[in-house]
Scaffold this active site. Structure first.
Site, PDB file in Angstrom:
ATOM      1  CB  ALA A  69      -0.910  -0.016   1.218  1.00 51.44           C
ATOM      2  CB  ALA A  70       4.396   1.794  -0.330  1.00 50.53           C
ATOM      3  NE  ARG A  85      -1.689   3.262 -13.167  1.00 49.32           N
ATOM      4  CZ  ARG A  85      -1.457   1.942 -13.167  1.00 49.32           C
ATOM      5  NH1 ARG A  85      -1.804   1.224 -14.216  1.00 49.32           N
ATOM      6  NH2 ARG A  85      -0.902   1.358 -12.128  1.00 49.32           N
ATOM      7  CE  LYS A 134      -3.406   2.278  -6.748  1.00 52.92           C
ATOM      8  NZ  LYS A 134      -3.063   1.738  -8.072  1.00 52.92           N
ATOM      9  CG  ASN A 192       0.142 -11.185 -11.384  1.00 49.23           C
ATOM     10  OD1 ASN A 192      -0.217 -11.925 -10.479  1.00 49.23           O
ATOM     11  ND2 ASN A 192       0.990 -10.177 -11.226  1.00 49.23           N
ATOM     12  CG  ASN A 220      -4.444   0.331 -11.789  1.00 49.22           C
ATOM     13  OD1 ASN A 220      -3.814   0.253 -10.738  1.00 49.22           O
ATOM     14  ND2 ASN A 220      -4.573  -0.676 -12.611  1.00 49.22           N
ATOM     15  NE  ARG A 238     -24.051  13.348   6.772  1.00 46.16           N
ATOM     16  CZ  ARG A 238     -23.908  14.534   7.353  1.00 46.16           C
ATOM     17  NH1 ARG A 238     -24.955  15.341   7.480  1.00 46.16           N
ATOM     18  NH2 ARG A 238     -22.739  14.918   7.815  1.00 46.16           N
ATOM     19  CG  ASN A 291     -26.545  20.176  13.727  1.00 43.63           C
ATOM     20  OD1 ASN A 291     -26.826  20.985  12.852  1.00 43.63           O
ATOM     21  ND2 ASN A 291     -25.841  19.099  13.488  1.00 43.63           N
TER      22      ASN A 291
HETATM   23  C1  UD1 Z   1       0.508  -4.959 -10.651  1.00 37.53           C
HETATM   24  C2  UD1 Z   1       1.290  -6.172 -11.190  1.00 37.53           C
HETATM   25  C3  UD1 Z   1       0.558  -6.731 -12.393  1.00 37.53           C
HETATM   26  C4  UD1 Z   1      -0.840  -7.127 -11.984  1.00 37.53           C
HETATM   27  C5  UD1 Z   1      -1.593  -5.972 -11.333  1.00 37.53           C
HETATM   28  C6  UD1 Z   1      -2.852  -6.504 -10.695  1.00 37.53           C
HETATM   29  C7  UD1 Z   1       3.668  -5.769 -10.717  1.00 37.53           C
HETATM   30  C8  UD1 Z   1       4.968  -5.347 -11.259  1.00 37.53           C
HETATM   31  N1  UD1 Z   1       2.625  -5.737 -11.557  1.00 37.53           N
HETATM   32  O1  UD1 Z   1       0.520  -3.964 -11.647  1.00 37.53           O
HETATM   33  O2  UD1 Z   1       1.244  -7.882 -12.885  1.00 37.53           O
HETATM   34  O3  UD1 Z   1      -1.551  -7.605 -13.124  1.00 37.53           O
HETATM   35  O4  UD1 Z   1      -0.812  -5.366 -10.287  1.00 37.53           O
HETATM   36  O5  UD1 Z   1      -3.651  -5.485 -10.180  1.00 37.53           O
HETATM   37  O6  UD1 Z   1       3.590  -6.133  -9.555  1.00 37.53           O
HETATM   38  N2  UD1 Z   1       3.123  -0.623  -4.552  1.00 37.53           N
HETATM   39  C9  UD1 Z   1       3.971  -0.390  -3.484  1.00 37.53           C
HETATM   40  N3  UD1 Z   1       5.241   0.034  -3.735  1.00 37.53           N
HETATM   41  C10 UD1 Z   1       5.721   0.213  -4.994  1.00 37.53           C
HETATM   42  C11 UD1 Z   1       4.857  -0.031  -6.082  1.00 37.53           C
HETATM   43  C12 UD1 Z   1       3.558  -0.450  -5.830  1.00 37.53           C
HETATM   44  O7  UD1 Z   1       3.580  -0.564  -2.322  1.00 37.53           O
HETATM   45  O8  UD1 Z   1       6.886   0.578  -5.121  1.00 37.53           O
HETATM   46  C13 UD1 Z   1       1.738  -1.088  -4.273  1.00 37.53           C
HETATM   47  C14 UD1 Z   1       0.691  -0.091  -4.730  1.00 37.53           C
HETATM   48  O9  UD1 Z   1       0.345   0.774  -3.675  1.00 37.53           O
HETATM   49  C15 UD1 Z   1      -0.477  -1.005  -5.115  1.00 37.53           C
HETATM   50  C16 UD1 Z   1       0.180  -2.315  -5.503  1.00 37.53           C
HETATM   51  O10 UD1 Z   1       1.499  -2.266  -4.982  1.00 37.53           O
HETATM   52  O11 UD1 Z   1      -1.335  -1.232  -4.017  1.00 37.53           O
HETATM   53  C17 UD1 Z   1       0.235  -2.527  -7.021  1.00 37.53           C
HETATM   54  O12 UD1 Z   1       0.950  -1.458  -7.638  1.00 37.53           O
HETATM   55  P1  UD1 Z   1       0.515  -0.866  -9.039  1.00 37.53           P
HETATM   56  O13 UD1 Z   1       1.487   0.170  -9.400  1.00 37.53           O
HETATM   57  O14 UD1 Z   1      -0.907  -0.510  -9.038  1.00 37.53           O
HETATM   58  O15 UD1 Z   1       0.760  -2.142  -9.984  1.00 37.53           O
HETATM   59  P2  UD1 Z   1       0.070  -2.443 -11.385  1.00 37.53           P
HETATM   60  O16 UD1 Z   1       0.697  -1.617 -12.431  1.00 37.53           O
HETATM   61  O17 UD1 Z   1      -1.406  -2.379 -11.246  1.00 37.53           O
HETATM   62 CA    CA Z   2      -2.783  -1.730  -9.649  1.00 38.58          CA
END
Ligand code: UD1
Ligand code: CA
Length: 427
Positions: A13-14, A19, A26, A176, A234, A306, A359
């Site tokens: 989650a980093a 996008r 995100k 994947n 994304n 709410r 309120n």
């Molecule tokens: C990634 C996968 C892809 C897969 C897709 C599924 C890789 C290289 N690619 O692509 O094969 O089909 O997810 O949804 O893994 N994150 C970090 N640190 C980083 C980069 C990312 O914590 O340095 C976290 C992001 O916060 C996110 C997750 O990893 O929660 C996925 O990163 P994201 O950049 O969205 O990968 P995709 O391009 O979607």
């Molecule tokens: Ca992603």
């Protein structure tokens, strides 16, 4: 619940989420009343892992705050150098743990515990070094593709990121999901061997299966039943699509338990909302945050409940009624054009059309208390703080000033409201 001592879960989650076109991290975008990361963390918790580690980086303070008290450990990824690098950030916490490491993505919020259990049981049964959760979709755009042997075995060879794929590889429809289970003692050394020799110059987690296969290790796949459960968020349009999916799941769950949802297509109910069986939700109703609705209540059409709204058994709120941080007592009705905020309303009270609990004084919020069996005339404004006794009647358009509390059985009218008939004890 007994913890599985052989299971660690890492949630990535980093990332910034470029996008999404927003400063907000995100994984902090809202989906059905929870940030994305909370959905994944709750699902992870259902697996009762021995360790639960969240990898935070961009906006880490917000992520930590959102999971405060959740019982997760936080690993910090200072620079976002890819998903493989992100998992490595958890190695300090987990390298000695052994067992299975399950990697989840914070931006894949609709994953179910049932699918993860299936993944983990296959991983254990097949004694695999790594087990990848895949899905088949007509539109694989943006996802890593699963490359398999052409031969009868169909064995997995590697995962190819879209940006690094040839046209033929892009035509592959098995994707994947990002979710993978690893044998801990094979994962951590493999992560140190990742290279950033790809279009993005990142350390990809998706290269780990290929590295393991190169070492003669077994890598297998489990295919998710429904690609919609494993979609990554994304962009804002991905988020809207996921919100629609989450909504239908939540509504189906309520209906299954005996809550009548008259029109699911116009009803939005957040994940934390509790509704007792026997309640009816009419069309165009939005219920957000932590709300609790009792047995036989009726809500809507066109109601907005709410966070902090509690409707006790048989209460009814109707057209264009907004309720926030308010208890609506047993059998009490507020059927039209009303705002109830920071209030406690007793039983069998009738709240007339156009009633407002004012309120907010521009600085602070104040409380309105209304008793049992009260007859609130149309267009009454209660300017908080104010307390109204039992069996009170207010005239149409009455404005009750702050602190002008009304005793049991009194009738008040006018602007500002004054008593026209005293309570029984003074008669
Ligand atoms: C990634 C996968 C892809 C897969 C897709 C599924 C890789 C290289 N690619 O692509 O094969 O089909 O997810 O949804 O893994 N994150 C970090 N640190 C980083 C980069 C990312 O914590 O340095 C976290 C992001 O916060 C996110 C997750 O990893 O929660 C996925 O990163 P994201 O950049 O969205 O990968 P995709 O391009 O979607
Ligand atoms: Ca992603």
């Amino acid at each position: 619940m007994k913890k599985r001592t052989d299971l660690s879960v890492v949630i990535l989650a980093a990332g910034k989420g470029k996008r999404m076109k927003s400063e907000r991290p995100k994984v902090m975008f809202d989906l059905a009343g929870w940030p994305l990361i909370r959905h994944v963390a709750e699902t992870a918790k259902a697996l009762t892992p021995a360790r639960l580690v969240i990898v935070a980086g961009h906006g880490r303070d917000q992520v930590e705050a959102a999971l405060d008290g959740f019982g997760a450990e936080i690993a910090i990824q200072r620079e976002q150098r890819g998903t493989g690098h992100a998992v490595r950030s958890a190695s300090r916490l987990l390298a000695k743990q052994g067992g299975t490491v399950l990697v989840l993505y914070g931006d894949v919020p609709l994953i179910t515990a049932a699918t993860l259990k299936k993944l983990l049981s296959t991983h254990r049964r097949r004694k695999a070094a790594a087990t990848i959760l895949t899905a088949v979709t007509a539109d694989p755009t943006g996802y890593g593709r699963i490359l398999r042997d052409d031969g009868p075995s169909g064995a997995i060879l590697a995962i190819r990121e879209e940006r690094d794929a040839t046209a033929a590889e892009r035509a592959v429809t098995e994707i994947n999901t990002g979710i993978m289970a690893f044998q801990s003692d094979l994962l951590w050394p493999a992560l140190t061997r990742l290279k950033a020799d790809n279009v993005q110059g990142e350390l990809y987690l998706t290269d780990v299966p290929g590295l393991l296969i190169g070492k003669g290790e077994k890598v297998v796949a489990v295919t998710a039943d429904d690609v919609l459960d494993v979609r990554g968020i994304n962009s804002l349009s991905d988020l809207a699509e996921a919100a629609g999916r989450a909504r239908m799941r939540i509504l189906a769950d309520h209906m299954e338990r005996g809550v009548r949802i008259v029109d699911p297509s116009t009803t939005w109910i957040d994940r934390a909302v509790k509704i007792r069986p026997g309640a009816t939700i009419f069309p165009f109703t939005v219920i957000t945050g932590c709300v609790s609705i009792g047995k036989d209540c009726e809500v809507g059409p066109f109601s907005h409940l709410r966070t902090g709204a509690t409707l006790r058994e048989g209460a009814q709120v109707g057209n264009f009624v907004e309720v926030k941080k308010t208890v609506v007592g047993k059998g009490t009705k507020a059927k039209h054009l009303t705002y109830l905020g920071d209030a406690v309303i007793g039983e069998r009270t009738n709240v007339g059309c156009g009633t407002i609990t004012a309120n907010y004084d521009g600085k602070d919020k104040h409380k309105t208390t209304i008793g049992d069996g009260v007859h609130v005339g149309s267009g009454t404004v209660f300017i908080a703080p104010v307390t109204i006794g039992d069996r009170v009647t207010t005239g149409a358009g009455a404005v009750i000033l702050p602190g002008n509390n009304v005793s049991d059985d009194e009738t008040v009218v006018g602007v500002p409201a004054r008593v026209v008939s005293a309570g029984k004890e003074r008669e």
